[in-house]
Write an enzyme that holds these catalytic residues in place. Structure first.
Site, mmCIF file in Angstrom:
data_model
loop_
_atom_site.group_PDB
_atom_site.id
_atom_site.type_symbol
_atom_site.label_atom_id
_atom_site.label_comp_id
_atom_site.label_asym_id
_atom_site.label_seq_id
_atom_site.Cartn_x
_atom_site.Cartn_y
_atom_site.Cartn_z
ATOM 1 N N GLU A 14 -21.287 -45.993 32.513
ATOM 2 C CA GLU A 14 -20.072 -45.432 33.106
ATOM 3 C C GLU A 14 -19.215 -44.879 32.006
ATOM 4 O O GLU A 14 -18.212 -44.298 32.355
ATOM 5 C CB GLU A 14 -19.275 -46.517 33.801
ATOM 6 C CG GLU A 14 -18.691 -47.846 32.863
ATOM 7 C CD GLU A 14 -19.615 -48.723 32.550
ATOM 8 O OE1 GLU A 14 -20.898 -48.967 33.049
ATOM 9 O OE2 GLU A 14 -19.612 -49.578 31.481
ATOM 10 N N ASP A 49 -15.884 -5.542 20.112
ATOM 11 C CA ASP A 49 -15.033 -4.372 19.571
ATOM 12 C C ASP A 49 -15.352 -4.004 18.258
ATOM 13 O O ASP A 49 -15.722 -4.929 17.352
ATOM 14 C CB ASP A 49 -13.640 -4.552 19.646
ATOM 15 C CG ASP A 49 -12.950 -4.498 21.257
ATOM 16 O OD1 ASP A 49 -13.568 -4.039 21.825
ATOM 17 O OD2 ASP A 49 -11.895 -5.346 21.272
ATOM 18 N N ASP A 51 -9.316 -6.285 23.803
ATOM 19 C CA ASP A 51 -7.717 -6.477 23.421
ATOM 20 C C ASP A 51 -6.751 -5.903 24.476
ATOM 21 O O ASP A 51 -5.614 -6.437 24.608
ATOM 22 C CB ASP A 51 -7.667 -6.014 21.990
ATOM 23 C CG ASP A 51 -8.172 -4.720 21.687
ATOM 24 O OD1 ASP A 51 -8.484 -4.011 22.756
ATOM 25 O OD2 ASP A 51 -8.473 -4.429 20.255
ATOM 26 N N ASP A 66 -9.190 -4.044 29.430
ATOM 27 C CA ASP A 66 -10.500 -4.775 29.082
ATOM 28 C C ASP A 66 -10.703 -6.114 29.797
ATOM 29 O O ASP A 66 -11.561 -6.682 29.783
ATOM 30 C CB ASP A 66 -10.404 -5.269 27.672
ATOM 31 C CG ASP A 66 -10.584 -3.942 26.576
ATOM 32 O OD1 ASP A 66 -10.860 -2.978 27.149
ATOM 33 O OD2 ASP A 66 -10.125 -3.979 25.382
ATOM 34 N N ASN A 122 -29.864 -48.451 27.868
ATOM 35 C CA ASN A 122 -29.992 -49.160 29.304
ATOM 36 C C ASN A 122 -31.281 -49.300 29.704
ATOM 37 O O ASN A 122 -31.723 -50.523 30.503
ATOM 38 C CB ASN A 122 -29.044 -48.252 30.199
ATOM 39 C CG ASN A 122 -27.666 -48.058 29.785
ATOM 40 O OD1 ASN A 122 -27.373 -48.784 28.862
ATOM 41 N ND2 ASN A 122 -26.922 -47.399 30.511
ATOM 42 N N GLU A 164 -32.512 -52.427 28.056
ATOM 43 C CA GLU A 164 -31.997 -53.545 28.698
ATOM 44 C C GLU A 164 -32.454 -54.036 29.880
ATOM 45 O O GLU A 164 -32.790 -55.338 30.293
ATOM 46 C CB GLU A 164 -30.448 -53.428 28.932
ATOM 47 C CG GLU A 164 -29.349 -53.310 27.608
ATOM 48 C CD GLU A 164 -28.294 -52.699 27.647
ATOM 49 O OE1 GLU A 164 -27.553 -52.612 28.753
ATOM 50 O OE2 GLU A 164 -27.826 -51.974 26.720
#
Ligand code: ATP
Length: 939
Positions: free
Chosen positions: A287, A329, A660, A664, A726, A729
């Site tokens: 979680e 550019d 810029d 563009d 996990n 486990e």
């Protein structure tokens, strides 16, 4: 200030009302006072999540609710200690989640601020750039093409100014603006031509305006609720992980049910099995994953800021790692944008210019001898055009530090002299124009001396579509049009030429001579500008650039150097090794662009240069056929950029594109990663972009890509760690139940492992340093599965081994005295310690795509710290007598610790040894990913 019909008032009336002089602006003091009254010039923020809500949200999680149910059951069953501990763990988990999310939210908000727009304002008689939110009514602002209007303003001066106001008026075409009062009572917004509205955009021209309303008082403020600025900041990966999380919930719940049933069938008490099942389900579901992903992204973004790359859209962080083409550019991004004129071509002569930078020192030489400007009318005209058709200014400044140091010395003339020698010539404006100002100043033609004779009447500003700029100036003898711009374009507007002292028709032969001179200068990587002029005929009305830019007299060329940025060559070779192609897109001449592309190592063998006019003649299919092989696009207009992006995307590339100017913006929006310039970029492009370069520098893009790759790899690292843990486990419990063994871990231990062993090291992996070869791989595919490159296999295999080894250690300990309750507790403590240690050793393995032996385990200090704290916390619950009954643990003896370490080490070291052996067999593969061989690079 009371709301008025500002459009009805004249400029003077307004200035009086707001107590401001248009040439000086407000004083800083007055502005500060007014801000007290008017507040900041910003729209009130939408809904923000309060810290309390954020904290409460932590406890809404489905699994937390399940855990709370389990607490209730424990309480009812009389297991009070268990119940209290679980509540404590839930609270701790909640607080940890809160801290993680709060931090993520705060860093995201800080990012928003960073990309906030700024405004050019006159304060205390000086021009300043300030954050737009600091504006107050009465401020004088200066705006130009590409700027967003920062507040509601009344125009005082407009030069060919157009604004795009569709957000307010629905009118999609830009409207022309003027500064005259409009005598009408009520006017719809669209007709208030002398007002600029907050949030609208200046698309052409320049202007000066007075701020009349700010913040929520503006027209935009009135409809602020309608503007939905809240873009979804969830990245595709976050979305996919959320879905994965849901799948994992079902898988874990299914497995948990099997474990619980198997336990009950083998005679375990149902209540104990229920609690163990719930704990297992809680532990098995990662979680914390979404929060850690957010943190990893947010911290990565912070690192990018340090490297001058500001991320505006979080999803682009992921896309950065997939970038396969960077379209950049040239001017300012690949080059320094520090222009110096070094060559002149005038009336058939080639001249040299000496001197560096913007200082007015240097000479114009013909065949090594200084030219006498008094006797040289045509050169004089060239310099005049360059200086008059110009908005740049060069000022001499004295670095403050030197002034301070010298102050006390009072050495009269001597000090004055040394101050002069320390002065710096600073440019205000466009470097291309600055170079021309410097050129004419070298010959004594300064702005002041020219102003005696010439006064500017009108300007047709430069735009990169037209590639020309013109002004009309008046002088005692009449009026004159001065035009400068791209030579090939300018020539088409010329009918005459200044040649050997006289004006002659511009014949094809003369035209050819100009083009040859232009080509010759450009091949030396010079940026070349042409100059032309004509007298305005009496009675002639010149209302548009079209009417101005025709029948001109061509005067000559100025060629300027713009050295490549020093760090760019290296950055380009890094991109090449990383399988990323760099493409130069420029408005400059093909030959200049090609020369610079060669210097920077952009142009590859077999690569080609395509010009804007060639591109115009091609349809999309034809472009797609060649686009893979084009490394330089020259003389392109902004609209070409969109076609280039789309073509590369059709060819399967993930495209990063810089820009810029206003025009563009469409290409930047269409690119997978739109990049705008922090210094020279316009507000429009910044808003359209996903990434802003704080220093306008190409190498910052490469740094951002590197960070993007690293963030993604780090996310994979902790996903691997969390899921393998996990799996370990679950399998420990699952196998034990299947084999009819007692519970190897009690519920509290499972929850403890989940909280302590999983969380901290996973977060530390999120800020792990990149592997050395991060930029030696081809970019990953945009659609690559997060488990690709054998990650799924690694998770299952390591998880399986962790489970088996934990169970093995448990069984070996239990076997000594199978029936005894005391021995069961010992065996459970061994299993607990083995599981914790196996995960903490495995975490170092997760840092490498190869094996644990490939990286220095001490390199990531956070990880070492996290692991040490987890070990300490494990020892606390095992050795602190107060906690032993809560966690059902006992201290272990030497032999048991040996067993713990051997079992915990096996998963990592066994797999590590396997990888080393496998790696030797296949050197050219790494982590399943293809390495780039430096000899083979083409794109
Ligand atoms: P890039 O797209 O790489 O930044 P660029 O800056 O060279 O390229 P533009 O600014 O569109 O592209 O300039 C295109 C051409 O227009 C230049 O090659 C030059 O000849 C001309 N030019 C540039 N600036 C000016 C100006 N201020 N006035 C007149 N002409 C200009």
């Amino acid at each position: 200030m009371e709301q008025k019909s500002w459009h009805r008032l004249g400029a003077e009336e307004l200035q009086k009302m707001f107590g401001v002089h248009p040439g000086a602006g407000l004083s800083g003091e007055t502005a500060a006072e007014r801000r007290q009254e008017s507040g900041y010039n910003e729209l009130s923020e939408g809904k923000t999540v309060s810290p309390l809500t954020l904290l409460l949200n932590q406890f809404k999680d489905f699994m937390v609710l399940v855990l709370m149910g389990a607490t209730l059951v424990s309480g009812l069953l009389g297991e009070y200690l268990d119940a209290i501990t679980i509540v404590a763990i839930i609270l701790l988990n909640g607080v940890l989640g809160f801290v993680q999310e709060f931090r993520a939210e705060r860093s995201l908000r800080a990012l928003k601020q960073l990309s906030a727009p700024s405004a050019k304002v006159l304060r205390d008689g000086k021009q300043e750039v300030i954050p737009a939110k600091m504006l107050v009514p009465g401020d004088i602002v200066l705006l130009e093409s590409g700027d967003r209007v920062p507040a509601d303003v009344r125009w005082l001066e407009c030069s060919a100014l157009y604004a795009e106001e569709s957000a307010l008026t629905g009118e999609s075409l830009p409207v022309s603006k003027h500064a005259e009062a409009i005598h009408a009572e009520e006017l719809p917004l669209g007709d208030q031509k002398n007002i600029g509205f907050m949030g609208t955009m200046v698309t052409r021209g320049t202007g000066k305006a007075l701020v009349v309303r700010t913040g929520m008082d503006t027209e935009m403020g009135k409809i602020a609720d309608l503007i939905q600025n809240t873009e979804s900041q969830e990245t595709p990966l976050q979305h996919r992980l959320e879905q994965l999380g849901k799948i994992l919930i079902y898988v874990s719940l299914g497995l948990t049910i099997v474990v619980v049933l198997a336990g009950i069938l083998h005679g375990q008490p149902a209540a104990a099995m229920f609690l163990a099942g719930v704990s297992l389900a809680v532990a098995a579901i990662p979680e914390g994953l979404p929060a850690i992903v957010t943190i990893a992204l947010a911290l990565g973004v912070q690192r990018m800021i340090k490297r001058k790359a500001i991320v505006r859209k979080l999803p682009s962080v992921e896309t950065l790692g997939c970038a396969s083409v960077i379209c950049s550019d040239k001017t300012g991004t690949l080059t320094q944008n520090k222009m110096t004129v070094t060559r002149i071509w005038n009336a058939g002569r080639s001249l040299e210019v000496t001197g560096e930078g913007y200082a007015p020192s240097g000479h114009i030489l013909q065949k090594g001898k200084p030219v006498d400007l008094k006797a040289d009318q045509s050169l004089r005209r060239l310099l005049q055009i360059g200086a008059l058709c110009n908005n740049a200014e060069i000022v001499e400044t004295f670095p403050g530090e030197m002034r301070g140091k010298r102050k006390g010395k009072e050495k009269g003339e001597d000090t004055e002299k040394s101050l002069k020698s320390q002065s710096v010539w600073e440019l205000k404006g466009d470097p291309t124009e600055g170079a021309l100002v410097a050129l004419s100043s070298k010959m004594g033609l300064t702005a002041q001396s020219l102003a005696v004779t010439y006064a500017r009447e009108q300007e047709f500003p430069f735009d990169s579509e037209r590639k020309l700029m013109s002004v009309i100036v008046s002088h005692p003898g009449g009026r004159m049009i001065c035009t400068k711009g791209a030579p090939d374009v300018l020539l088409n507007c010329c009918s005459y030429m200044l040649w050997e002292g006289g004006v002659v028709p511009c014949t094809p032969t003369l035209r050819q001579k100009v083009l040859e001179a232009n080509e010759e200068m450009a091949s030396g990587a010079l940026r070349v500008l042409g100059m032309a002029y004509r007298d305005v005929r009496s009675g002639e009305v010149v209302g548009s650039e079209k009417e101005a830019e025709n029948q001109l007299v061509f005067v000559g060329l100025a060629g300027m150097i713009d050295p490549p940025r020093r760090e760019v060559r290296d950055a380009i070779s890094i991109t090449r090794r990383a399988g990323i192609k760099t493409v130069m897109i420029t408005g400059d001449h093909g030959t200049t662009a090609e020369a610079i592309a060669h210097q920077l190592g952009i142009l590859q063998r077999g690569g080609t240069v395509l010009t804007g006019s060639q591109l115009t003649r091609m349809d999309d299919d034809a472009l797609d056929k060649v686009s893979d092989n084009v490394y330089v696009y020259a003389r392109v207009s902004p609209e070409h950029k969109l076609r280039i992006v789309k073509s590369l995307q059709r060819r399967g590339h993930v495209v990063a594109m810089t820009g810029d100017g206003v025009n563009d913006a469409p290409a930047i929006k269409a690119a997978d990663i739109g990049i705008s310039m922090g210094i020279t970029g316009t507000d429009v492009t910044k808003e359209a972009s996903a990434l802003i370069l704080g220093d306008d520098n190409f190498s910052t893009i490469v740094a951002a890509i590197e960070e993007g790759r690293n963030i993604y790899e780090n996310i994979r690292k902790f996903i691997r760690y969390l899921l393998a843990s996990n799996v370990g486990e679950i399998l420990t419990m699952f196998f034990a139940m299947m084999l009819g063994l007692p519970l190897p871990l009690v519920p509290i231990q499972i929850l403890w492992v989940n909280l302590v062993t999983d969380g901290l090291p996973a977060m530390a992996l999120g800020v792990d340093q990149p592997e050395k070869d991060l930029m030696e791989h081809k970019p990953r595919g945009a659609k690559e599965n997060i488990f690709a490159r054998r990650l799924g296999w690694k998770i299952i295999s390591r998880g399986l081994l962790i489970g088996l080894c934990t169970l093995g250690a448990f069984w070996l300990t239990l076997r000594i005295d199978p029936g005894s309750a005391q021995q069961l507790i010992r065996a459970q403590s061994v299993a607990f310690a083995t599981l914790v240690m196996a995960q903490l050793i495995h975490v170092f393995d997760c840092r490498s795509s190869r094996s644990v032996f490939h990286r220095n385990p001490l390199q990531n200090k956070y990880l070492v710290l996290a692991v040490l704290s987890s070990v300490a916390l494990m020892l606390v619950v095992m050795y602190l007598p107060l906690l032993q009954p809560v966690f059902k643990t006992v201290p272990l003896n030497f032999r048991e610790w040996c067993l713990v370490f051997v079992s915990a080490g096996i998963p990592t070291f066994l797999m590590g040894a396997g990888s080393v052996w496998g790696g030797k067999k296949n050197r050219s593969r790494s982590g399943g990913r293809t390495m780039i061989k430096s000899t083979k690079i083409s794109a």
